[in-house]
Scaffold this active site. Sequence first.
Site, mmCIF file in Angstrom:
data_model
loop_
_atom_site.group_PDB
_atom_site.id
_atom_site.type_symbol
_atom_site.label_atom_id
_atom_site.label_comp_id
_atom_site.label_asym_id
_atom_site.label_seq_id
_atom_site.Cartn_x
_atom_site.Cartn_y
_atom_site.Cartn_z
ATOM 1 N N GLU A 1 10.423 -4.585 4.822
ATOM 2 C CA GLU A 1 10.550 -5.994 4.412
ATOM 3 C C GLU A 1 10.242 -6.152 2.921
ATOM 4 O OE1 GLU A 1 8.803 -4.858 6.961
ATOM 5 O OE2 GLU A 1 8.900 -6.192 8.701
ATOM 6 N N LYS B 1 0.842 -1.201 0.000
ATOM 7 C CA LYS B 1 0.000 0.000 0.000
ATOM 8 C C LYS B 1 0.881 1.257 0.000
ATOM 9 C CE LYS B 1 -3.561 2.282 2.711
ATOM 10 N NZ LYS B 1 -4.544 2.217 3.772
ATOM 11 N N HIS C 1 -5.839 -32.803 17.582
ATOM 12 C CA HIS C 1 -4.694 -33.587 18.045
ATOM 13 C C HIS C 1 -3.572 -32.682 18.518
ATOM 14 C CE1 HIS C 1 -6.355 -37.441 16.762
ATOM 15 N NE2 HIS C 1 -6.941 -36.710 15.819
ATOM 16 N N LYS D 1 9.013 -0.734 14.538
ATOM 17 C CA LYS D 1 9.633 -0.405 13.237
ATOM 18 C C LYS D 1 10.707 0.656 13.429
ATOM 19 C CE LYS D 1 5.586 -0.951 10.195
ATOM 20 N NZ LYS D 1 4.638 -0.237 9.357
ATOM 21 N N GLU E 1 -5.047 -6.627 14.667
ATOM 22 C CA GLU E 1 -4.505 -5.316 14.304
ATOM 23 C C GLU E 1 -5.622 -4.268 14.363
ATOM 24 O OE1 GLU E 1 -0.982 -4.881 11.509
ATOM 25 O OE2 GLU E 1 -2.507 -3.957 10.268
ATOM 26 N N GLY F 1 -4.954 -1.776 4.878
ATOM 27 C CA GLY F 1 -4.126 -2.894 4.414
ATOM 28 C C GLY F 1 -4.778 -4.241 4.675
ATOM 29 N N ARG F 2 -5.245 -4.450 5.897
ATOM 30 C CA ARG F 2 -5.804 -5.768 6.253
ATOM 31 C C ARG F 2 -7.194 -5.989 5.660
ATOM 32 N NH1 ARG F 2 -4.949 -2.330 10.246
ATOM 33 N NH2 ARG F 2 -6.657 -1.567 11.545
HETATM 34 O O1 F6P Z 1 2.141 -4.260 9.903
HETATM 35 C C1 F6P Z 1 1.747 -2.986 9.648
HETATM 36 C C2 F6P Z 1 1.239 -2.775 8.266
HETATM 37 O O2 F6P Z 1 1.130 -1.412 8.068
HETATM 38 C C3 F6P Z 1 -0.085 -3.485 7.987
HETATM 39 O O3 F6P Z 1 -1.178 -2.781 8.430
HETATM 40 C C4 F6P Z 1 -0.026 -3.623 6.514
HETATM 41 O O4 F6P Z 1 -0.960 -4.550 6.048
HETATM 42 C C5 F6P Z 1 1.399 -4.066 6.333
HETATM 43 O O5 F6P Z 1 2.123 -3.299 7.276
HETATM 44 C C6 F6P Z 1 1.967 -3.885 4.956
HETATM 45 O O6 F6P Z 1 1.939 -2.560 4.541
HETATM 46 P P1 F6P Z 1 2.145 -2.147 3.038
HETATM 47 O O7 F6P Z 1 1.035 -2.732 2.242
HETATM 48 O O8 F6P Z 1 2.112 -0.649 3.025
HETATM 49 O O9 F6P Z 1 3.462 -2.664 2.580
#
Ligand code: F6P
Length: 572
Positions: free
Chosen positions: A223, A217, A395, A520, A364, A277-278
């Site tokens: 990452e 987003k 199990h 972060k 979240e 995002g979620r």
């Molecule tokens: O973990 C935090 C967060 O901002 C989530 O809400 C989001 O889904 C994820 O990181 C990834 O963010 P992006 O889509 O901006 O890479």
Amino acid sequence: MVLRWLRTTLICDTQPWKDLKAHVEDIKKTHLRDLMNDKERCESMMVEFDGMFLDYSRQCATLDTMAKLYKLAEAASLKQQINRMYSGEHINSTENRSVLHVALRAPRDAVINSDGKNVVPDVWKVLDKIRDFSEKVRSGSWVGATGKPLKDVIAIGIGGSFLGPLFVHTALQTDPEAVEFAKGRQLRFLANVDPIDVARSIAGLNPETTLVVVVSKTFTTAETMLNARTIREWISSALGPSAVAKHMVAVSTNLTLVEKFGIDPNNAFAFWDWVGGRYSVCSAVGVLPLSLQYGFSIVEKFLKGASSIDDHFRSAPFEKNIPVLLGLLSVWNVSFLGYPARAILPYSQALEKFAPHIQQVSMESNGKGVSIDGVPLPYEAGEIDFGEPGTNGQHSFYQLIHQGRVIPCDFIGIVKSQQPVYLKGEVVSNHDELMSNFFAQPDALAYGKTAEQLLKENVSQHLIPHKTFSGNRPSLSLLLPSLGAYNIGQLLASYEHRVAVEGFVWGINSFDQWGVELGKSLATQVRKQLNASRTKSEPVEGFNFSTSKLLTRYLQASSDIPADPPTLLPRI
Ligand code: F6P
């Protein structure tokens, strides 16, 4: 349009909340064994919509409890809050944004406004672009740098840019209709910044036949961006830097950063800041990778299933409204009965990634300590979600659920298996065997087993305490007719809206996530230190004693890494 709809009182100060608190005593005196004898009660705790069947008669609740919960919903202005969401008000007040994931699956002719603009045409513009692009890739008219068709896709993204698409992909992977469309193709995900995940995601793939979708987003997530640079290197070292244009596309709200990264903006698929995002699996975040794998027509069915629940959520009376009932019962369990966790137990291996996705959607969203107006909450919000498909969970952790802590359970069952198996001579089909457990477990939890029953079975005295089951453990059962793309959409939307209901009642902002920021920013400080120590041998400084010790040990033990190492990619 900024919503400043201040709630001067917290929900716990209202009479319905106090009535429910007082009502807990009445419920503690009941046992599900007895509640389940009341046929009328049970019947009124069953709801059906568009093929989905919810039975919540095994909740530690009476009709009186439900009436009190509806009053609580009224006190929380639940109806008005739902309407505010659908009408595009900035209910995500800390980020000053609308919350309109429902627009992502609205029909083409729907009108849903954000900031005075109907967003549905924009949504469909992107959907049409995805349909065209995915058809080109799938038909082989869009080829890679060496002229070969792109049959494999790696979707790079994390959190909401990963978990939802992974859940849907895993669920579709065994759906016969979807399987037909996916023949000869692979969809993989790369989420973790751990280089092992890079190695896994490219293992056995050929850059010549791989398309990479970078999903972020913000297009700033550490990452994802490092993984994207790593995979870009994997492609350009094999095919030359110009190959990136043919092999990498992006999904983002930040098209400027997409272009800066080196991806042609024509190959970028937009979404908008009113999609959390979620809550983004129905945007290009999920629709692009899934359409590449299964074709747009399958994904459209998924969107339609979600849309059906969106209409139901907005219009059905609370007593018949599946997401509202799910949400109110969660609030009852967490805030009144004191059961903070919830187990999500799909009796379908295809739903193995459902609980991990809902973990993010729920935890979240609702893991908050202050009200939407910043007032510290005198009660806990949010719930601890976890789960595994039955029967595997049976199990593993069901022992605790049966005889240890009380964990309200969601049992999710499917009437018709995606992959029926019958063996001649067996007592039942394989799916009936699975479903025998789906039907048995909720009753085992509800009824338990008494010492008297054990005595009648001649169980030795010393084993009776160990073999006794207290019962009275709440669960609900959700039965879906089948597990095609449409049903997967229904399931997703039901849980998304359930989480919103809980948040609306608790009076929190379910649509921001400030809690992920602190970790972060501390990682940024560590990253700088690691770089300074590795490249300039600078000592570890500015951390507490414990972190300094750990960092120093880590650096010393890996001091053989050169200060300026050459590019190294996994060899797997
Ligand atoms: O973990 C935090 C967060 O901002 C989530 O809400 C989001 O889904 C994820 O990181 C990834 O963010 P992006 O889509 O901006 O890479």
